[in-house]
Design a protein around this motif. Structure first.
Motif, PDB file in Angstrom:
ATOM      1  N   UNK A  85       0.818  -1.207   0.000  1.00  0.00           N
ATOM      2  CA  UNK A  85       0.000   0.000   0.000  1.00  0.00           C
ATOM      3  C   UNK A  85       0.851   1.255   0.000  1.00  0.00           C
ATOM      4  N   UNK A  86       2.196   1.082   0.110  1.00  0.00           N
ATOM      5  CA  UNK A  86       3.126   2.211   0.075  1.00  0.00           C
ATOM      6  C   UNK A  86       4.127   2.002  -1.057  1.00  0.00           C
ATOM      7  N   UNK A  87       4.687   3.102  -1.548  1.00  0.00           N
ATOM      8  CA  UNK A  87       5.749   3.024  -2.545  1.00  0.00           C
ATOM      9  C   UNK A  87       6.991   3.753  -2.020  1.00  0.00           C
ATOM     10  N   UNK A 105      -5.984   6.905  -4.769  1.00  0.00           N
ATOM     11  CA  UNK A 105      -6.763   6.709  -5.988  1.00  0.00           C
ATOM     12  C   UNK A 105      -6.755   5.259  -6.435  1.00  0.00           C
ATOM     13  N   UNK A 106      -6.874   5.041  -7.747  1.00  0.00           N
ATOM     14  CA  UNK A 106      -6.925   3.684  -8.307  1.00  0.00           C
ATOM     15  C   UNK A 106      -5.521   3.175  -8.602  1.00  0.00           C
ATOM     16  N   UNK A 142      -1.120   1.830 -11.671  1.00  0.00           N
ATOM     17  CA  UNK A 142      -2.561   1.939 -11.937  1.00  0.00           C
ATOM     18  C   UNK A 142      -3.167   0.546 -12.062  1.00  0.00           C
ATOM     19  N   UNK A 143      -4.386   0.381 -11.537  1.00  0.00           N
ATOM     20  CA  UNK A 143      -5.073  -0.908 -11.650  1.00  0.00           C
ATOM     21  C   UNK A 143      -5.172  -1.332 -13.121  1.00  0.00           C
ATOM     22  N   UNK A 144      -5.075  -2.626 -13.336  1.00  0.00           N
ATOM     23  CA  UNK A 144      -5.323  -3.169 -14.670  1.00  0.00           C
ATOM     24  C   UNK A 144      -6.804  -3.009 -15.012  1.00  0.00           C
ATOM     25  N   UNK A 145      -7.091  -2.461 -16.195  1.00  0.00           N
ATOM     26  CA  UNK A 145      -8.471  -2.302 -16.653  1.00  0.00           C
ATOM     27  C   UNK A 145      -8.864  -3.550 -17.438  1.00  0.00           C
ATOM     28  N   UNK A 151     -11.663  -6.841  -7.473  1.00  0.00           N
ATOM     29  CA  UNK A 151     -11.271  -5.432  -7.628  1.00  0.00           C
ATOM     30  C   UNK A 151      -9.904  -5.166  -7.004  1.00  0.00           C
ATOM     31  N   UNK A 152      -9.232  -4.131  -7.495  1.00  0.00           N
ATOM     32  CA  UNK A 152      -7.924  -3.774  -6.957  1.00  0.00           C
ATOM     33  C   UNK A 152      -8.018  -3.087  -5.607  1.00  0.00           C
ATOM     34  N   UNK A 153      -6.930  -3.176  -4.846  1.00  0.00           N
ATOM     35  CA  UNK A 153      -6.802  -2.470  -3.566  1.00  0.00           C
ATOM     36  C   UNK A 153      -5.521  -1.645  -3.635  1.00  0.00           C
TER      37      UNK A 153
END
Length: 229
Positions: A131-133, A151-152, A164-167, A178-180
């Motif tokens: 959850x961190x970078x 955000x996403x 970014x979440x994979x669409x 769904x992404x977290x």
């Protein structure tokens, strides 16, 4: 009589002069031993014998992982510093007779107690959480800096930026999960309406067949009990 009086005045003056002489500091390259100002030994050497009124200082080199990095009047050399891996340290520059060991930090550590040329103690870089970078990568002098994804986007803690979440729909797939902020979205094959309808019909027919078979078996058992009685 006059000579005696002169002697009486001369002796105190001599004593005062000697006293003053003994209090005068030695030169910058000398050290005091008793009443003597002896020449210092050069860096990398220590005193073997102090000077006397008739001989100069005798010096010998430092040996066996010892050193002296300044001109001195010491009879022993200092023990070289040990770069302890348990403190996150490694040898940056080996000890020499005229200079101490210089320690650096191990890979993945940063210095907590810096010296002029090296480090006395280090600590492992912090790890970012899912959850961190990593917003600032750790160096030999600074710790890692972590920031939260927003955000996403997501990161497992090892990324230098949030992803970014994979669409799934752009890949002609359907979203299964769904992404977290700590994991990407999960995609799977899309199922057509016809395939879904067929699957539903098959399930319904299978249920009907199972119920019908159960009813038939129940009647048979009931009939068999009636026949036996």
């Amino acid at each position: 009589m006059a000579q005696f009086e002169t002697l009486i005045w001369t002796i105190p003056i001599i004593l005062v002069l000697e006293s003053i002489g003994s209090c005068i500091a030695c030169g910058r390259a000398e050290y005091r031993i008793g009443d003597e100002c002896c020449p210092m030994c050069s860096p990398g050497n220590h005193v073997h014998k102090h000077c006397t009124e008739f001989t100069s200082t005798s010096c010998v080199p430092c040996v066996d992982s010892t050193f002296l990095d300044e001109p001195n009047g010491l009879i022993k050399c200092k023990v070289c510093t040990n770069c302890d891996p348990g403190l996150g340290l490694m040898v940056k520059q080996s000890c020499r007779p005229s200079s101490d060991t210089v320690c650096g930090t191990l890979e993945g550590f940063y210095c907590l107690d810096p010296t002029k040329d090296g480090c006395r103690a280090a600590q492992r870089h912090s790890s970012c959480k899912p959850g961190q970078y990593i917003s600032h990568t750790g160096t030999t002098s600074t710790d890692t800096v972590c920031s939260d994804c927003t955000g996403d986007t997501y990161s497992d803690g090892s990324f230098t930026s949030c992803q970014t979440y994979t669409q799934c729909d752009t890949l002609k797939l359907q979203q299964i999960k769904p992404g977290t902020h700590w994991s990407d979205s999960e995609c799977g094959p899309q199922t057509s309406p016809i395939a879904t309808l067929i699957f539903g019909v098959v399930v319904v027919l299978a249920v009907i067949a199972a119920v019908t078979m159960a009813a038939i078996m129940k009647r048979r058992r009931k009939h068999q009990r009636s026949y036996n009685t």
